[in-house]
Write a protein that holds these residues in place. Structure first.
Motif, PDB file in Angstrom:
ATOM      1  N   THR A   1     -26.217 -57.347  -2.262  1.00 17.96           N
ATOM      2  CA  THR A   1     -24.774 -57.410  -2.488  1.00 17.96           C
ATOM      3  C   THR A   1     -24.308 -56.250  -3.371  1.00 17.96           C
ATOM      4  O   THR A   1     -23.310 -55.583  -3.061  1.00 17.96           O
ATOM      5  CB  THR A   1     -24.402 -58.750  -3.138  1.00 17.96           C
ATOM      6  OG1 THR A   1     -24.900 -59.824  -2.337  1.00 17.96           O
ATOM      7  CG2 THR A   1     -22.889 -58.878  -3.257  1.00 17.96           C
ATOM      8  N   THR A   2     -25.005 -56.012  -4.461  1.00 27.10           N
ATOM      9  CA  THR A   2     -24.609 -54.915  -5.355  1.00 27.10           C
ATOM     10  C   THR A   2     -24.700 -53.570  -4.652  1.00 27.10           C
ATOM     11  O   THR A   2     -23.822 -52.718  -4.801  1.00 27.10           O
ATOM     12  CB  THR A   2     -25.498 -54.900  -6.600  1.00 27.10           C
ATOM     13  OG1 THR A   2     -26.884 -54.781  -6.204  1.00 27.10           O
ATOM     14  CG2 THR A   2     -25.329 -56.171  -7.402  1.00 27.10           C
ATOM     15  N   SER A   3     -25.742 -53.383  -3.874  1.00 27.51           N
ATOM     16  CA  SER A   3     -25.889 -52.128  -3.136  1.00 27.51           C
ATOM     17  C   SER A   3     -24.738 -51.931  -2.166  1.00 27.51           C
ATOM     18  O   SER A   3     -24.164 -50.836  -2.068  1.00 27.51           O
ATOM     19  CB  SER A   3     -27.227 -52.121  -2.400  1.00 27.51           C
ATOM     20  OG  SER A   3     -27.381 -50.948  -1.634  1.00 27.51           O
ATOM     21  N   GLY A   4     -24.376 -52.992  -1.423  1.00 23.16           N
ATOM     22  CA  GLY A   4     -23.262 -52.888  -0.479  1.00 23.16           C
ATOM     23  C   GLY A   4     -21.934 -52.630  -1.168  1.00 23.16           C
ATOM     24  O   GLY A   4     -21.112 -51.845  -0.682  1.00 23.16           O
ATOM     25  N   ILE A   5     -21.702 -53.275  -2.314  1.00 23.37           N
ATOM     26  CA  ILE A   5     -20.449 -53.067  -3.052  1.00 23.37           C
ATOM     27  C   ILE A   5     -20.365 -51.629  -3.554  1.00 23.37           C
ATOM     28  O   ILE A   5     -19.313 -50.979  -3.465  1.00 23.37           O
ATOM     29  CB  ILE A   5     -20.347 -54.073  -4.213  1.00 23.37           C
ATOM     30  CG1 ILE A   5     -20.126 -55.484  -3.669  1.00 23.37           C
ATOM     31  CG2 ILE A   5     -19.230 -53.685  -5.170  1.00 23.37           C
ATOM     32  CD1 ILE A   5     -20.133 -56.565  -4.731  1.00 23.37           C
ATOM     33  N   PHE A   6     -21.463 -51.102  -4.085  1.00 22.95           N
ATOM     34  CA  PHE A   6     -21.464 -49.726  -4.574  1.00 22.95           C
ATOM     35  C   PHE A   6     -21.171 -48.735  -3.444  1.00 22.95           C
ATOM     36  O   PHE A   6     -20.389 -47.797  -3.609  1.00 22.95           O
ATOM     37  CB  PHE A   6     -22.804 -49.390  -5.220  1.00 22.95           C
ATOM     38  CG  PHE A   6     -23.008 -50.039  -6.559  1.00 22.95           C
ATOM     39  CD1 PHE A   6     -21.929 -50.424  -7.325  1.00 22.95           C
ATOM     40  CD2 PHE A   6     -24.289 -50.280  -7.047  1.00 22.95           C
ATOM     41  CE1 PHE A   6     -22.104 -51.020  -8.559  1.00 22.95           C
ATOM     42  CE2 PHE A   6     -24.476 -50.886  -8.285  1.00 22.95           C
ATOM     43  CZ  PHE A   6     -23.373 -51.254  -9.042  1.00 22.95           C
ATOM     44  N   ASN A   7     -21.799 -48.949  -2.286  1.00 23.75           N
ATOM     45  CA  ASN A   7     -21.579 -48.046  -1.152  1.00 23.75           C
ATOM     46  C   ASN A   7     -20.128 -48.097  -0.683  1.00 23.75           C
ATOM     47  O   ASN A   7     -19.514 -47.065  -0.399  1.00 23.75           O
ATOM     48  CB  ASN A   7     -22.517 -48.408   0.000  1.00 23.75           C
ATOM     49  CG  ASN A   7     -23.958 -48.067  -0.294  1.00 23.75           C
ATOM     50  OD1 ASN A   7     -24.238 -47.193  -1.114  1.00 23.75           O
ATOM     51  ND2 ASN A   7     -24.890 -48.744   0.347  1.00 23.75           N
ATOM     52  N   ALA A   8     -19.587 -49.318  -0.598  1.00 22.04           N
ATOM     53  CA  ALA A   8     -18.200 -49.464  -0.154  1.00 22.04           C
ATOM     54  C   ALA A   8     -17.230 -48.855  -1.158  1.00 22.04           C
ATOM     55  O   ALA A   8     -16.253 -48.183  -0.788  1.00 22.04           O
ATOM     56  CB  ALA A   8     -17.877 -50.942   0.063  1.00 22.04           C
ATOM     57  N   ALA A   9     -17.476 -49.071  -2.456  1.00 23.88           N
ATOM     58  CA  ALA A   9     -16.598 -48.516  -3.491  1.00 23.88           C
ATOM     59  C   ALA A   9     -16.652 -46.998  -3.493  1.00 23.88           C
ATOM     60  O   ALA A   9     -15.613 -46.327  -3.660  1.00 23.88           O
ATOM     61  CB  ALA A   9     -17.001 -49.063  -4.859  1.00 23.88           C
ATOM     62  N   GLU A  10     -17.819 -46.437  -3.310  1.00 28.40           N
ATOM     63  CA  GLU A  10     -17.939 -44.981  -3.289  1.00 28.40           C
ATOM     64  C   GLU A  10     -17.226 -44.375  -2.089  1.00 28.40           C
ATOM     65  O   GLU A  10     -16.687 -43.273  -2.146  1.00 28.40           O
ATOM     66  CB  GLU A  10     -19.419 -44.591  -3.277  1.00 28.40           C
ATOM     67  CG  GLU A  10     -19.663 -43.093  -3.360  1.00 28.40           C
ATOM     68  CD  GLU A  10     -21.134 -42.764  -3.470  1.00 28.40           C
ATOM     69  OE1 GLU A  10     -21.453 -41.573  -3.572  1.00 28.40           O
ATOM     70  OE2 GLU A  10     -21.961 -43.699  -3.473  1.00 28.40           O
TER      71      GLU A  10
END
Length: 636
Positions: A399-408
């Motif tokens: 989840t954290t990895s996906g959120i970081f990718n989407a935010a970037e």
């Protein structure tokens, strides 16, 4: 057991065993009796003993000594013995056993037997365990058209499917007959024919082109099934022969792939199936699911593709978790090509994040991350952050990895981007990727106008909780670079933290240094931040000097070396301290050697806490200080 005891009694005794050891003893005694009777002359009990041995095999006990008895019974002229022999061959033999080659001749003879029941036994056995050599030898004996008369076409077609899988070049032998079988009325024959044609088309492009001509015939067959009335013989939960419908749809998908003509011929049929099939039962859901796969795989019309996505959206509301799971699996494949169509069901997909089933929850998370776009980034990220706060531990890293990718990728502003990452670090800081710290530091350095806002927010987080190591590291780095902004009390973006003196900041950093929760890397960040504050805020440098000197005898070698070097800057090289500890320049992520927070060596060198003084270019000093400069270079 006494000789000749019935298999029923054997089964009752085995089931009545109270322990595994008792059961094992019973089976060992029975197997010994069976072996003894196998060695005797034929007394009419061979088939009975082999049947008992097959039950023992089903329980997981060794039964290999019965393989040769299978061969003998298959060669028997009596049907009852042949039946048990063929059953034993299907259970005890496979293509790796040498004994399987011994029954080739018996199968060949039985394929031309006058009794259709004997032929059926031979066909089923060959389809179950026939090796490539057996298939090559016996393929000429499988005449589909002749076997129609004896109603063995279904068994023969499935046997042909097995042969084609084992020896693909045998497909040419069955292609003409497979085409003719489509005119049969019997559903079993049609089912076997469709399975065989599917296998032939998947393995030979030339055969695929040849069978594209029968698409209209398959369409008419499918329409007849969809529009037919109630038929007790073929009805399953209100659906007329859903097994045959699924097979036909699967074949149409193969025939229509990358072909405009074939796809156009089946578009109307697919729309008809999608609108007239009841999805309230599992059988109807199976047909609709296969319809969706066919629609998405061929060159279908845009309206039909939207209809297919809507069907999957209805599946998301189904009470059956398996149906919800396969629906999200399909939507995840579709989202790349039909993003807007899937976007309409975003609310239902997000609701599936609350599902109790772990597999459904994981699929919902992956699909939700795939749906993030520049338009919905704010609303969808709120849902994902809410999910992060309560998600299972095994999903947090993903989840954290996906959120970081989407935010970037879609961040509407730098402040929103920073706030989002800080929120994730606060919620699940222990599950973030290793490169999160350097990535966030790089983002902070580029957001020049947000330095005051960021340092106040990170300082507030630091004095609140120091258990999240990644968050503490970023906070220490930011305080070391922009700590002077804390004392100014000027921050228009947010309410500033009340920092009355440098001692308040030093107290926070010293807490990190002394805490048992701090890792060596985190202490390195805190010590470097403390050292950098000596040039940001000029008063109370004596306390900073004393803190640094304490760690000169630290048991951690890395921290000790850093403290010794910093202590040397205070003493021998104090005139160079301001230049060495000046603010880090803005890090260009696109510069050579930097990709997504990583450099050729693994991490950004400028951000690595143990290398903060390695690449400093010292100013030119007078000639009488050359030796001092050389000594300082050794330190760095």
């Amino acid at each position: 057991f006494p000789k000749g005891r019935s298999s029923g009694l054997m089964i009752r005794v085995i089931r009545g065993a109270r322990t595994q050891g008792e059961e094992r003893g019973v089976i060992q005694r029975e197997c010994a009796a069976i072996r003894a009777q196998f060695r005797q002359a034929d007394n009419g009990t061979r088939s009975h003993n082999l049947a008992k041995l097959l039950y023992v095999h089903m329980l997981g006990y060794p039964a290999h000594f019965g393989q040769m008895e299978c061969v003998r019974l298959i060669a028997s002229p009596r049907y009852n013995e042949k039946r048990v022999g063929y059953l034993g061959a299907m259970m005890l033999l496979d293509e790796k056993q040498d004994a399987s080659l011994l029954i080739t001749n018996s199968i060949k003879n039985d394929l031309s037997h006058s009794s259709q029941y004997v032929q059926s036994l031979a066909l089923c056995t060959l389809a179950c365990m026939g090796s490539a050599e057996m298939c090559r030898d016996l393929a000429p004996e499988i005449d589909l058209m002749k076997l129609i008369v004896k109603t063995l076409t279904f068994q023969a077609a499935l046997c042909a499917v097995h042969m084609v899988r084992k020896v693909p070049e045998l497909g040419e032998l069955f292609t003409p007959a497979a085409r003719s079988l489509l005119s049969e009325k019997n559903h079993g024959v049609l089912h076997g024919a469709v399975v065989l044609i599917t296998e032939l088309c998947e393995r030979n492009p030339d055969t695929l082109e040849q069978f594209r001509k029968v698409v209209p015939e398959l369409v008419l067959m499918m329409k007849g099934l969809v529009m037919s009335g109630y038929s007790p013989e073929h009805n399953v939960a209100g659906i007329s022969d859903p097994f045959l419908q699924v097979r036909i749809l699967r074949l149409l998908r193969i025939l229509g792939r990358n072909n405009d003509t074939a796809s156009d011929a089946m578009n109307d049929l697919l729309a008809q199936v999608a609108t007239n099939t009841d999805s309230s039962k599992t059988a109807g859901s199976a047909v609709l699911y296969e319809t969706v796969l066919t629609v998405m795989d061929i060159k279908s019309e845009s309206g039909l593709r939207v209809l297919a996505v809507n069907i999957l959206g209805r599946f998301l509301l189904n009470n059956d978790r398996n149906i919800r799971y396969i629906s999200m699996t399909s939507l995840q494949k579709i989202v790349q090509t039909d993003h807007n169509a899937v976007q309409r069901h975003r609310g239902t997909i997000v609701d599936c994040l609350k599902d109790q089933d772990a597999s459904v929850k994981r699929r919902a998370l992956e699909l939700s991350l795939a749906l993030v776009s520049a338009v919905n980034i704010r609303s969808l990220m709120k849902e994902l952050l809410l999910f992060l706060s309560s998600c299972p531990p095994e999903l947090r890293a993903h989840t954290t990895s996906g959120i970081f990718n989407a935010a970037e990728r879609y961040a509407p502003s730098q402040r929103w981007h920073i706030d989002t990452i800080l929120h994730v670090l606060t919620t699940a800081g222990g599950d973030v990727r290793d490169e999160t710290v350097p990535n966030l530091i790089q983002l902070i350095t580029t957001a020049t106008e947000l330095h005051c806002y960021t340092v106040h927010k990170l300082y507030r987080a630091l004095i609140t909780d120091i258990s999240v190591q990644s968050l503490v590291q970023v906070a220490c780095w930011c305080i070391g670079e922009y700590g002077d902004l804390l004392l100014r009390g000027e921050c228009e973006e947010t309410e500033p933290v009340q920092v009355h003196a440098l001692d308040d900041v030093l107290d926070a950093l010293e807490t990190v240094l002394q805490s048992h929760m701090s890792s060596p890397a985190t202490r390195g960040f805190a010590l470097t931040a403390t050292m950098k504050l000596s040039t940001r805020i000029t008063h109370n440098v004596d306390r900073i000097r004393s803190i640094v000197s304490i760690y000169g005898s630290c048991i951690d070698v890395e921290l000790q070396q850093r403290a010794v070097e910093y202590n040397a800057l205070f003493k021998k090289y104090d005139h160079m301290r301001a230049a060495v500890l000046e603010r880090m320049p803005v890090i260009d992520k696109s510069s050579p050697g930097h990709t997504n927070g990583e450099s050729a060596g693994g991490t950004i060198k400028e951000l690595e806490p143990t290398k903060l003084t390695q690449e400093i270019v010292f100013p030119q000093e007078p000639s009488n200080q050359v030796s001092d400069e050389n000594d300082c270079n050794k330190l760095s």
